[in-house]
Design a protein around this motif. Structure first.
Motif, PDB file in Angstrom:
ATOM      1  N   UNK A 167       0.896  -1.191   0.108  1.00  0.00           N
ATOM      2  CA  UNK A 167      -0.093  -0.031  -0.089  1.00  0.00           C
ATOM      3  C   UNK A 167       0.835   1.118  -0.030  1.00  0.00           C
ATOM      4  N   UNK A 168       0.507   2.230  -0.627  1.00  0.00           N
ATOM      5  CA  UNK A 168       1.208   3.577  -0.766  1.00  0.00           C
ATOM      6  C   UNK A 168       0.335   4.581  -0.044  1.00  0.00           C
ATOM      7  N   UNK A 169       1.140   5.452   0.508  1.00  0.00           N
ATOM      8  CA  UNK A 169       0.265   6.514   1.342  1.00  0.00           C
ATOM      9  C   UNK A 169      -0.355   7.710   0.217  1.00  0.00           C
ATOM     10  N   UNK A 170      -1.364   8.147   0.185  1.00  0.00           N
ATOM     11  CA  UNK A 170      -2.030   8.934  -1.049  1.00  0.00           C
ATOM     12  C   UNK A 170      -1.297  10.086  -1.341  1.00  0.00           C
ATOM     13  N   UNK A 171      -1.253  10.902  -0.181  1.00  0.00           N
ATOM     14  CA  UNK A 171      -0.421  11.983  -0.366  1.00  0.00           C
ATOM     15  C   UNK A 171       0.448  12.050   0.983  1.00  0.00           C
ATOM     16  N   UNK A 172       1.203  11.105   0.987  1.00  0.00           N
ATOM     17  CA  UNK A 172       2.523  10.983   2.117  1.00  0.00           C
ATOM     18  C   UNK A 172       1.861  10.652   3.432  1.00  0.00           C
ATOM     19  N   UNK A 173       0.613  10.852   3.699  1.00  0.00           N
ATOM     20  CA  UNK A 173       0.442  10.852   5.171  1.00  0.00           C
ATOM     21  C   UNK A 173      -0.645   9.852   5.533  1.00  0.00           C
ATOM     22  N   UNK A 174      -1.756   9.443   4.526  1.00  0.00           N
ATOM     23  CA  UNK A 174      -2.683   8.315   4.694  1.00  0.00           C
ATOM     24  C   UNK A 174      -3.462   8.449   5.968  1.00  0.00           C
ATOM     25  N   UNK A 175      -4.128   9.619   5.847  1.00  0.00           N
ATOM     26  CA  UNK A 175      -4.936   9.981   7.105  1.00  0.00           C
ATOM     27  C   UNK A 175      -6.339   9.367   7.279  1.00  0.00           C
ATOM     28  N   UNK A 176      -6.777   8.493   5.958  1.00  0.00           N
ATOM     29  CA  UNK A 176      -8.043   7.972   6.267  1.00  0.00           C
ATOM     30  C   UNK A 176      -7.740   6.415   6.945  1.00  0.00           C
ATOM     31  N   UNK A 177      -7.190   6.423   8.150  1.00  0.00           N
ATOM     32  CA  UNK A 177      -6.952   5.205   8.723  1.00  0.00           C
ATOM     33  C   UNK A 177      -6.993   5.412  10.377  1.00  0.00           C
ATOM     34  N   UNK A 178      -7.189   4.400  11.058  1.00  0.00           N
ATOM     35  CA  UNK A 178      -7.177   4.727  12.598  1.00  0.00           C
ATOM     36  C   UNK A 178      -5.694   5.300  12.882  1.00  0.00           C
ATOM     37  N   UNK A 179      -4.645   4.556  12.249  1.00  0.00           N
ATOM     38  CA  UNK A 179      -3.395   4.900  12.802  1.00  0.00           C
ATOM     39  C   UNK A 179      -2.498   5.194  11.254  1.00  0.00           C
ATOM     40  N   UNK A 180      -1.297   5.824  11.495  1.00  0.00           N
ATOM     41  CA  UNK A 180      -0.837   5.803  10.382  1.00  0.00           C
ATOM     42  C   UNK A 180       0.710   6.034  10.654  1.00  0.00           C
ATOM     43  N   UNK A 181       1.844   5.747   9.710  1.00  0.00           N
ATOM     44  CA  UNK A 181       3.130   5.739  10.034  1.00  0.00           C
ATOM     45  C   UNK A 181       3.732   6.829   8.846  1.00  0.00           C
ATOM     46  N   UNK A 182       4.198   7.992   9.443  1.00  0.00           N
ATOM     47  CA  UNK A 182       4.690   9.147   8.339  1.00  0.00           C
ATOM     48  C   UNK A 182       6.096   9.406   8.727  1.00  0.00           C
ATOM     49  N   UNK A 183       6.558  10.280   7.696  1.00  0.00           N
ATOM     50  CA  UNK A 183       8.219  10.834   7.786  1.00  0.00           C
ATOM     51  C   UNK A 183       7.867  11.874   8.867  1.00  0.00           C
ATOM     52  N   UNK A 184       9.022  11.951   9.863  1.00  0.00           N
ATOM     53  CA  UNK A 184       8.858  13.041  10.757  1.00  0.00           C
ATOM     54  C   UNK A 184       8.572  14.448  10.338  1.00  0.00           C
ATOM     55  N   UNK A 185       8.800  14.766   8.986  1.00  0.00           N
ATOM     56  CA  UNK A 185       8.557  16.021   8.202  1.00  0.00           C
ATOM     57  C   UNK A 185       7.277  16.249   8.130  1.00  0.00           C
ATOM     58  N   UNK A 186       6.442  15.311   8.275  1.00  0.00           N
ATOM     59  CA  UNK A 186       4.945  15.392   7.873  1.00  0.00           C
ATOM     60  C   UNK A 186       4.112  15.515   9.126  1.00  0.00           C
ATOM     61  N   UNK A 187       5.000  15.802  10.423  1.00  0.00           N
ATOM     62  CA  UNK A 187       3.833  16.275  11.355  1.00  0.00           C
ATOM     63  C   UNK A 187       4.493  17.494  12.062  1.00  0.00           C
ATOM     64  N   UNK A 188       3.751  18.440  12.445  1.00  0.00           N
ATOM     65  CA  UNK A 188       3.841  19.510  13.248  1.00  0.00           C
ATOM     66  C   UNK A 188       2.895  19.668  14.450  1.00  0.00           C
ATOM     67  N   UNK A 189       3.759  20.144  15.508  1.00  0.00           N
ATOM     68  CA  UNK A 189       2.965  20.310  16.806  1.00  0.00           C
ATOM     69  C   UNK A 189       1.540  21.020  16.674  1.00  0.00           C
ATOM     70  N   UNK A 190       0.674  20.495  17.185  1.00  0.00           N
ATOM     71  CA  UNK A 190      -0.908  21.164  17.501  1.00  0.00           C
ATOM     72  C   UNK A 190      -0.774  22.402  18.143  1.00  0.00           C
ATOM     73  N   UNK A 191      -0.866  23.627  17.497  1.00  0.00           N
ATOM     74  CA  UNK A 191      -0.869  24.910  18.122  1.00  0.00           C
ATOM     75  C   UNK A 191      -1.648  24.959  19.657  1.00  0.00           C
ATOM     76  N   UNK A 192      -1.133  25.683  20.628  1.00  0.00           N
ATOM     77  CA  UNK A 192      -1.813  25.852  21.845  1.00  0.00           C
ATOM     78  C   UNK A 192      -3.273  26.262  21.596  1.00  0.00           C
ATOM     79  N   UNK A 193      -4.146  25.869  22.332  1.00  0.00           N
ATOM     80  CA  UNK A 193      -5.593  26.325  22.278  1.00  0.00           C
ATOM     81  C   UNK A 193      -6.392  26.001  21.173  1.00  0.00           C
ATOM     82  N   UNK A 194      -5.983  24.877  20.328  1.00  0.00           N
ATOM     83  CA  UNK A 194      -6.690  24.287  19.236  1.00  0.00           C
ATOM     84  C   UNK A 194      -6.995  22.763  19.712  1.00  0.00           C
ATOM     85  N   UNK A 195      -8.442  22.543  19.634  1.00  0.00           N
ATOM     86  CA  UNK A 195      -8.616  21.108  19.611  1.00  0.00           C
ATOM     87  C   UNK A 195      -8.275  20.462  18.683  1.00  0.00           C
TER      88      UNK A 195
END
Length: 360
Positions: free
Chosen positions: A125-153
């Motif tokens: 399986x390939x990750x459609x646009x790098x991140x494969x978000x239509x799944x309960x969990x995913x494995x991505x490159x570290x460059x594909x994650x950014x910390x959620x800003x404070x105050x945003x659910x």
């Protein structure tokens, strides 16, 4: 470890909810448990072949979740951290990145060609646009994650990964709307609703929303539209009528259709600016004659990912959210489960929806 995901088995095929086997994160990788993922029209463009990706693939590129584990060398996030998925990470070394145009990074989508997981039957399986978000969990490159800003659910943060960055960026970075200018936004989907709010934040004096559906007027006005036009053969004339027969200073096209792009151009004043955000197919041909290009002095420009730099722009968007200037709830009309994704795609194909949020 097996998790459930929405798999695109082939171009043009329906999505299938099935089990997949995810590996542990390797060096430079992060495993994320999804909290929410937006159902974006770009995923439809991937599924129908408008945009090409290797298949079978797990789609979904607009998401947020919690870090489960990290691989060797990852130090900017840790297990338990909330993160936003960044489907177009910049390499920092290509020509576009050297110019500061990270949204045009030549290597942003190289990860989509990788094999990141397998079905329970062993199919790659390939990750459609790098991140494969239509799944309960995913494995991505570290460059594909950014910390959620404070105050945003966490669930709201999912929308920051594409729709909000694109719509906000189209207005602020591409069109560069100034205080007092007039704006028309074509297409009241997720990106269009973000663009309407961005135009209001920029201080636009008149904001015209345009869509084929009259039913979207209330939603558009909630996002900041001062006027609403149901798309027709007279749309450009109606918009000129709302602006002293001049046309708007800026038109933002979010549909990706030739007729809409042409109408957006016709709706701007002499010297006005049209920014095209929508992703159209190769068959969508837009024509202009040489004289009108000279006479009208208008600017027509493409816009990729809102010309945004997620690392720079996410904190700015979070500030608008905390101050109440940006309301992410306006962008979602339906909350669905993972099992509801195929039906949401059918609704988009039929023109009945496209602003669903998958909540895991």
């Amino acid at each position: 470890m097996a998790v459930r995901a929405a798999v695109l088995p082939a171009i043009g095929s329906p999505l299938e909810i099935t089990g997949i086997e995810l590996p542990d994160p390797g060096p430079g990788q992060v495993r994320v448990r999804l909290a929410a993922a937006g159902v974006c029209h770009s995923d439809l463009s991937l599924s129908d072949g408008t945009m090409r990706v290797p298949v079978p693939a797990v789609l979904g590129h607009e998401g947020a979740g919690t870090v489960v584990s990290v691989g060797e060398g990852v130090d900017h996030v840790s297990p338990g951290d909330g993160v936003v998925l960044n489907w177009a990470p910049s390499c920092g070394t290509c020509h576009a990145c050297s110019l500061g145009e990270v949204w045009l990074c030549a290597d942003a989508l190289t990860g989509a060609a990788a094999v990141y997981a397998r079905t329970t039957e062993g199919t790659d399986l390939h990750p459609g646009l790098n991140v494969a978000a239509f799944a309960e969990e995913t494995v991505v490159s570290a460059s594909c994650v950014l910390p959620v800003p404070d105050g945003v659910p966490l669930t709201d943060a999912a929308l920051l990964g594409c729709a909000v960055l694109t719509g906000y960026g189209a207005v602020h970075h591409s069109a560069r709307v100034r205080q007092g200018e007039t704006v028309a936004v074509f297409g009241v989907g997720g990106v269009g609703l973000a663009a309407l709010q961005a135009a209001r934040i920029a201080g636009a004096s008149k904001i015209v929303a345009v869509d084929v559906s009259a039913a979207k007027e209330e939603l558009a006005r909630a996002a900041g539209a001062t006027d609403y036009v149901v798309a027709s053969d007279t749309t450009a004339r109606e918009i000129r009528g709302l602006t002293g027969k001049q046309g708007v200073d800026v038109a933002v096209e979010c549909a990706g259709r030739a007729v809409t792009i042409r109408t957006a151009w016709d709706s701007t004043r002499r010297g006005g600016r049209t920014t095209v955000v929508g992703i159209g197919g190769k068959d969508q041909q837009v024509t202009f004659n040489a004289l009108e290009i000279f006479h009208w002095g208008r600017t027509l420009s493409g816009c990729v990912y809102g010309n945004s730099d997620p690392a720079r722009d996410l904190p700015i968007l979070a500030g608008h959210i905390r101050a109440g200037r940006l309301d992410l709830s306006v962008l979602v009309t339906e909350h669905i489960s993972l099992d509801g994704i195929p039906a949401a795609f059918e609704n988009m194909l039929a023109g009945k929806g496209g602003r669903a949020l998958v909540v895991f």
